[in-house]
Design a protein around this motif. Structure first.
Motif, PDB file in Angstrom:
ATOM      1  N   ARG A   1      76.786  25.575  63.779  1.00  0.00           N
ATOM      2  CA  ARG A   1      75.818  25.000  63.503  1.00  0.00           C
ATOM      3  C   ARG A   1      75.811  24.149  62.395  1.00  0.00           C
ATOM      4  O   ARG A   1      76.848  23.950  61.613  1.00  0.00           O
ATOM      5  CB  ARG A   1      74.698  26.127  63.301  1.00  0.00           C
ATOM      6  N   ILE A   2      74.886  23.238  62.093  1.00  0.00           N
ATOM      7  CA  ILE A   2      74.566  22.251  60.983  1.00  0.00           C
ATOM      8  C   ILE A   2      73.501  23.074  60.063  1.00  0.00           C
ATOM      9  O   ILE A   2      72.386  23.460  60.639  1.00  0.00           O
ATOM     10  CB  ILE A   2      73.986  20.913  61.412  1.00  0.00           C
ATOM     11  N   GLU A   3      73.528  23.301  58.898  1.00  0.00           N
ATOM     12  CA  GLU A   3      72.752  23.625  57.896  1.00  0.00           C
ATOM     13  C   GLU A   3      72.512  22.776  56.690  1.00  0.00           C
ATOM     14  O   GLU A   3      73.574  22.335  56.277  1.00  0.00           O
ATOM     15  CB  GLU A   3      73.272  25.188  57.336  1.00  0.00           C
ATOM     16  N   ARG A   4      71.285  22.827  56.276  1.00  0.00           N
ATOM     17  CA  ARG A   4      70.932  21.904  55.160  1.00  0.00           C
ATOM     18  C   ARG A   4      70.065  22.659  54.360  1.00  0.00           C
ATOM     19  O   ARG A   4      68.954  23.232  54.841  1.00  0.00           O
ATOM     20  CB  ARG A   4      70.536  20.566  55.483  1.00  0.00           C
ATOM     21  N   GLU A   5      69.896  22.340  52.872  1.00  0.00           N
ATOM     22  CA  GLU A   5      68.804  22.627  52.007  1.00  0.00           C
ATOM     23  C   GLU A   5      68.571  21.401  51.378  1.00  0.00           C
ATOM     24  O   GLU A   5      69.281  20.552  51.465  1.00  0.00           O
ATOM     25  CB  GLU A   5      69.445  23.773  51.079  1.00  0.00           C
ATOM     26  N   LEU A   6      67.495  21.233  50.726  1.00  0.00           N
ATOM     27  CA  LEU A   6      66.936  20.072  49.714  1.00  0.00           C
ATOM     28  C   LEU A   6      66.450  20.765  48.646  1.00  0.00           C
ATOM     29  O   LEU A   6      66.121  21.601  48.657  1.00  0.00           O
ATOM     30  CB  LEU A   6      65.919  19.465  50.556  1.00  0.00           C
ATOM     31  N   ALA A   7      66.978  20.235  47.431  1.00  0.00           N
ATOM     32  CA  ALA A   7      66.913  20.310  46.078  1.00  0.00           C
ATOM     33  C   ALA A   7      66.466  19.325  45.078  1.00  0.00           C
ATOM     34  O   ALA A   7      66.886  18.102  45.568  1.00  0.00           O
ATOM     35  CB  ALA A   7      67.663  21.405  45.291  1.00  0.00           C
ATOM     36  N   LEU A   8      65.169  19.297  44.601  1.00  0.00           N
ATOM     37  CA  LEU A   8      64.843  18.214  43.748  1.00  0.00           C
ATOM     38  C   LEU A   8      65.017  18.917  42.100  1.00  0.00           C
ATOM     39  O   LEU A   8      64.368  20.189  42.113  1.00  0.00           O
ATOM     40  CB  LEU A   8      63.438  17.939  43.818  1.00  0.00           C
ATOM     41  N   ILE A   9      65.818  18.265  41.375  1.00  0.00           N
ATOM     42  CA  ILE A   9      66.385  19.071  40.189  1.00  0.00           C
ATOM     43  C   ILE A   9      65.867  18.278  39.126  1.00  0.00           C
ATOM     44  O   ILE A   9      66.387  16.781  39.126  1.00  0.00           O
ATOM     45  CB  ILE A   9      67.613  19.171  40.015  1.00  0.00           C
ATOM     46  N   LYS A  10      64.879  18.626  38.288  1.00  0.00           N
ATOM     47  CA  LYS A  10      64.401  17.618  36.934  1.00  0.00           C
ATOM     48  C   LYS A  10      65.487  18.161  35.817  1.00  0.00           C
ATOM     49  O   LYS A  10      65.339  19.223  35.308  1.00  0.00           O
ATOM     50  CB  LYS A  10      62.924  17.789  36.525  1.00  0.00           C
ATOM     51  N   VAL A  11      66.240  16.950  35.345  1.00  0.00           N
ATOM     52  CA  VAL A  11      67.277  17.386  34.206  1.00  0.00           C
ATOM     53  C   VAL A  11      66.861  16.704  32.924  1.00  0.00           C
ATOM     54  O   VAL A  11      66.727  15.448  32.997  1.00  0.00           O
ATOM     55  CB  VAL A  11      68.471  16.833  34.833  1.00  0.00           C
ATOM     56  N   ALA A  12      67.165  17.332  31.731  1.00  0.00           N
ATOM     57  CA  ALA A  12      66.858  16.676  30.388  1.00  0.00           C
ATOM     58  C   ALA A  12      67.861  15.577  30.480  1.00  0.00           C
ATOM     59  O   ALA A  12      69.295  15.886  30.598  1.00  0.00           O
ATOM     60  CB  ALA A  12      66.893  17.713  29.497  1.00  0.00           C
ATOM     61  N   ALA A  13      67.481  14.511  30.206  1.00  0.00           N
ATOM     62  CA  ALA A  13      68.564  13.417  30.169  1.00  0.00           C
ATOM     63  C   ALA A  13      68.336  12.397  28.971  1.00  0.00           C
ATOM     64  O   ALA A  13      67.516  11.820  28.945  1.00  0.00           O
ATOM     65  CB  ALA A  13      68.492  12.589  31.410  1.00  0.00           C
ATOM     66  N   GLN A  14      69.105  12.601  27.943  1.00  0.00           N
ATOM     67  CA  GLN A  14      68.964  11.810  26.778  1.00  0.00           C
ATOM     68  C   GLN A  14      70.008  10.486  27.078  1.00  0.00           C
ATOM     69  O   GLN A  14      70.955  10.438  27.634  1.00  0.00           O
ATOM     70  CB  GLN A  14      69.439  12.454  25.587  1.00  0.00           C
ATOM     71  N   PRO A  15      69.938   9.560  26.372  1.00  0.00           N
ATOM     72  CA  PRO A  15      70.739   8.395  26.588  1.00  0.00           C
ATOM     73  C   PRO A  15      72.088   8.637  26.377  1.00  0.00           C
ATOM     74  O   PRO A  15      72.861   8.238  26.953  1.00  0.00           O
ATOM     75  CB  PRO A  15      70.305   7.267  25.246  1.00  0.00           C
ATOM     76  N   ALA A  16      72.537   9.639  25.349  1.00  0.00           N
ATOM     77  CA  ALA A  16      73.766  10.042  25.143  1.00  0.00           C
ATOM     78  C   ALA A  16      74.477  10.529  26.329  1.00  0.00           C
ATOM     79  O   ALA A  16      75.880  10.595  26.420  1.00  0.00           O
ATOM     80  CB  ALA A  16      74.004  10.816  23.852  1.00  0.00           C
ATOM     81  N   ASN A  17      73.789  11.412  27.167  1.00  0.00           N
ATOM     82  CA  ASN A  17      74.234  12.019  28.037  1.00  0.00           C
ATOM     83  C   ASN A  17      73.974  11.697  29.513  1.00  0.00           C
ATOM     84  O   ASN A  17      74.407  12.210  30.620  1.00  0.00           O
ATOM     85  CB  ASN A  17      74.115  13.683  28.291  1.00  0.00           C
ATOM     86  N   ARG A  18      73.125  10.730  29.622  1.00  0.00           N
ATOM     87  CA  ARG A  18      72.717  10.232  31.137  1.00  0.00           C
ATOM     88  C   ARG A  18      73.722   9.572  31.871  1.00  0.00           C
ATOM     89  O   ARG A  18      73.715   9.737  32.973  1.00  0.00           O
ATOM     90  CB  ARG A  18      71.681   8.743  30.837  1.00  0.00           C
ATOM     91  N   GLN A  19      74.777   8.919  31.447  1.00  0.00           N
ATOM     92  CA  GLN A  19      75.918   8.452  32.037  1.00  0.00           C
ATOM     93  C   GLN A  19      76.496   9.574  32.883  1.00  0.00           C
ATOM     94  O   GLN A  19      76.836   9.686  34.089  1.00  0.00           O
ATOM     95  CB  GLN A  19      76.878   7.595  31.271  1.00  0.00           C
ATOM     96  N   GLU A  20      76.799  10.718  32.024  1.00  0.00           N
ATOM     97  CA  GLU A  20      77.486  11.905  32.642  1.00  0.00           C
ATOM     98  C   GLU A  20      76.916  12.687  33.633  1.00  0.00           C
ATOM     99  O   GLU A  20      77.181  12.931  34.725  1.00  0.00           O
ATOM    100  CB  GLU A  20      77.650  12.998  31.320  1.00  0.00           C
TER     101      GLU A  20
END
Length: 173
Positions: free
Chosen positions: A81-100
């Motif tokens: 079978r094929i299984e999927r889940e969906l997640a929306l994740i809000k992450v704290a992102a400062q300019p210093a770590n946004r690229q990572e």
């Protein structure tokens, strides 16, 4: 053992409450649950994951069949079978770590669906392991909020649930 059940039910109000209530009354846990109308708008498909051994599964199946709105129950745990889940994740992102954070998003073939000065919202779809792994990698940056769907699953190939095949044949002639 975790069981993945695909349950076709009549698309009426209160059906989900009756199915969930049956699990509650019988003392079974629902680990994951998703429900939406199927390809036939008169039916909804519930994809449900529950821990159950063979005896418990048989008991659950018999009880579910007693509900008048339940049309078909398929245990697809052992099926290809094929299984999927969906997640929306809000992450704290400062300019210093946004690229990572964006590099993590790329690695998981996820996508950014919202950006603000101090956060990004990432959408990821995949099997449970992929969503779990993405969550773990984003956690050190600071997860501000997360919403996750239950599992949806479908058997691979041309095979369909027998009831759906019968309804298709009825419609065809």
């Amino acid at each position: 053992m975790k069981r993945t059940l695909s349950i076709l039910v009549e698309n009426h109000f209160g059906v989900l409450a009756r199915v969930a209530g049956l699990f509650s009354r019988r003392g079974f846990n629902i680990e994951s649950l998703s429900v939406a109308p199927s390809e036939d708008p008169t039916l909804s498909r519930i994809t449900l994951v529950t821990p159950a051994d063979e005896r418990e599964l048989e008991q659950l199946t018999k009880q579910l069949h007693k509900l008048v709105d339940v049309v078909k129950i398929s245990d697809i745990t052992q099926d290809d079978r094929i299984e999927r889940e969906l997640a929306l994740i809000k992450v704290a992102a400062q300019p210093a770590n946004r690229q990572e954070i964006l590099q993590v998003v790329d690695i998981f073939r996820a996508r950014v669906v919202d950006v603000s000065e101090r956060s990004v919202v990432v959408e990821v779809t995949g099997d449970e392991g992929k969503v779990d792994a993405m969550e773990q990698l984003l956690r050190p940056y600071g997860i501000k909020e997360m919403v996750r769907t239950g599992k949806v699953a479908m058997v691979r190939g041309a095979r369909t649930a027998p009831l759906m095949a019968a309804r298709e044949a009825e419609r065809a002639g």
